[in-house]
Motif scaffolding. Structure first.
Motif, mmCIF file in Angstrom:
data_model
loop_
_atom_site.group_PDB
_atom_site.id
_atom_site.type_symbol
_atom_site.label_atom_id
_atom_site.label_comp_id
_atom_site.label_asym_id
_atom_site.label_seq_id
_atom_site.Cartn_x
_atom_site.Cartn_y
_atom_site.Cartn_z
ATOM 1 N N LEU A 66 0.942 -0.970 0.042
ATOM 2 C CA LEU A 66 0.155 -0.045 -0.071
ATOM 3 C C LEU A 66 0.926 1.278 -0.017
ATOM 4 N N VAL A 67 2.180 1.255 0.576
ATOM 5 C CA VAL A 67 2.851 2.246 0.307
ATOM 6 C C VAL A 67 4.447 1.692 -0.099
ATOM 7 N N ARG A 68 5.172 2.787 -0.623
ATOM 8 C CA ARG A 68 6.483 2.464 -0.868
ATOM 9 C C ARG A 68 7.178 3.524 -0.220
ATOM 10 N N HIS A 69 8.644 3.081 -0.186
ATOM 11 C CA HIS A 69 9.753 4.104 0.292
ATOM 12 C C HIS A 69 10.843 4.154 -0.556
ATOM 13 N N THR A 70 11.403 5.469 -0.507
ATOM 14 C CA THR A 70 12.458 5.780 -1.297
ATOM 15 C C THR A 70 13.349 6.528 -0.384
ATOM 16 N N HIS A 71 14.664 6.820 -0.602
ATOM 17 C CA HIS A 71 15.614 7.659 0.063
ATOM 18 C C HIS A 71 15.825 8.874 -0.544
ATOM 19 N N LEU A 72 15.272 9.860 0.007
ATOM 20 C CA LEU A 72 15.546 11.482 -0.721
ATOM 21 C C LEU A 72 16.484 12.277 0.020
ATOM 22 N N SER A 73 16.927 11.643 1.034
ATOM 23 C CA SER A 73 18.036 12.435 1.761
ATOM 24 C C SER A 73 18.775 11.289 2.472
ATOM 25 N N ASP A 74 19.767 11.825 3.217
ATOM 26 C CA ASP A 74 20.684 10.846 3.849
ATOM 27 C C ASP A 74 20.136 10.223 5.212
ATOM 28 N N ARG A 75 18.800 10.811 5.433
ATOM 29 C CA ARG A 75 18.249 10.732 6.576
ATOM 30 C C ARG A 75 17.001 9.438 6.401
ATOM 31 N N ALA A 76 15.927 9.684 7.351
ATOM 32 C CA ALA A 76 15.108 8.564 7.139
ATOM 33 C C ALA A 76 14.282 8.524 5.745
ATOM 34 N N PRO A 77 13.745 7.206 5.684
ATOM 35 C CA PRO A 77 13.153 6.808 4.224
ATOM 36 C C PRO A 77 11.924 7.807 3.984
ATOM 37 N N VAL A 120 15.373 -3.135 -12.695
ATOM 38 C CA VAL A 120 15.296 -1.629 -12.060
ATOM 39 C C VAL A 120 14.127 -1.635 -11.282
ATOM 40 N N ASP A 121 14.182 -1.296 -9.966
ATOM 41 C CA ASP A 121 12.899 -0.864 -9.333
ATOM 42 C C ASP A 121 12.851 0.698 -9.385
ATOM 43 N N VAL A 122 12.163 1.073 -10.501
ATOM 44 C CA VAL A 122 11.947 2.667 -10.772
ATOM 45 C C VAL A 122 11.515 3.389 -9.610
ATOM 46 N N GLY A 123 10.420 2.829 -8.995
ATOM 47 C CA GLY A 123 9.834 3.566 -7.914
ATOM 48 C C GLY A 123 10.684 3.664 -6.618
ATOM 49 N N HIS A 124 11.686 3.228 -6.527
ATOM 50 C CA HIS A 124 12.674 3.291 -5.356
ATOM 51 C C HIS A 124 13.932 4.690 -6.027
ATOM 52 N N LEU A 125 13.878 5.041 -7.556
ATOM 53 C CA LEU A 125 14.871 5.763 -8.025
ATOM 54 C C LEU A 125 14.663 7.066 -7.620
#
Length: 139
Positions: A66-77, A120-125
């Motif tokens: 239902l949700v996905r995560h990605t890393h948009l900083s060097d902190r929390a997903p 490739v897991d594009v949603g994590h890119l």
């Protein structure tokens, strides 16, 4: 939303709780949010929700798809709803803005990696750089 959430939870032997529903709604409303941002949003409605509940629930919601995560900083997903179309993230290192783009923009990269046997897991890119506003301000 709650019917889909309830059905997926039941499939896993879990139940729908008000906290799970609030946390999923917060992710959907915030669009891209860290667990701390989700917690702050939820606490605006229910002050008794704690950080460990948010983290555990986000893990469950991700396992349920239902949700996905990605890393948009060097902190929390950062989490976002899978109800949104699949997208890649472009993050400005200057101002921290996040923009979403259709995966087609990286189709040639995905194809080239696919030819080499890599899926490739594009949603994590997430691609980092400098937005036009920050570039202009730095000139």
């Amino acid at each position: 939303m709650s019917d889909d959430l309830a059905a997926r939870l039941r499939e896993q032997g879990l139940r729908l709780t008000p906290q799970r529903e609030l946390i999923l709604r917060a992710v959907e409303e915030l669009r891209h949010a860290t667990p701390d941002e989700v917690l702050a949003h939820v606490r605006g409605q229910v002050s008794s929700v704690n950080a460990s509940t948010v983290y555990r629930t986000l893990e469950v919601l991700e396992e349920l798809g239902l949700v996905r995560h990605t890393h948009l900083s060097d902190r929390a997903p950062t989490y976002h709803s899978t109800r949104e179309h699949e997208h890649i993230h472009v993050v400005c290192r200057g101002c921290g803005s996040v923009r979403s783009y259709d995966p087609e923009i990286v189709a040639s990269l995905v194809a080239a990696l696919g030819e080499d046997g890599f899926s490739v897991d594009v949603g994590h890119l997430a691609i980092f750089g400098t937005c036009a506003d920050c570039s202009a301000a730095g000139s």
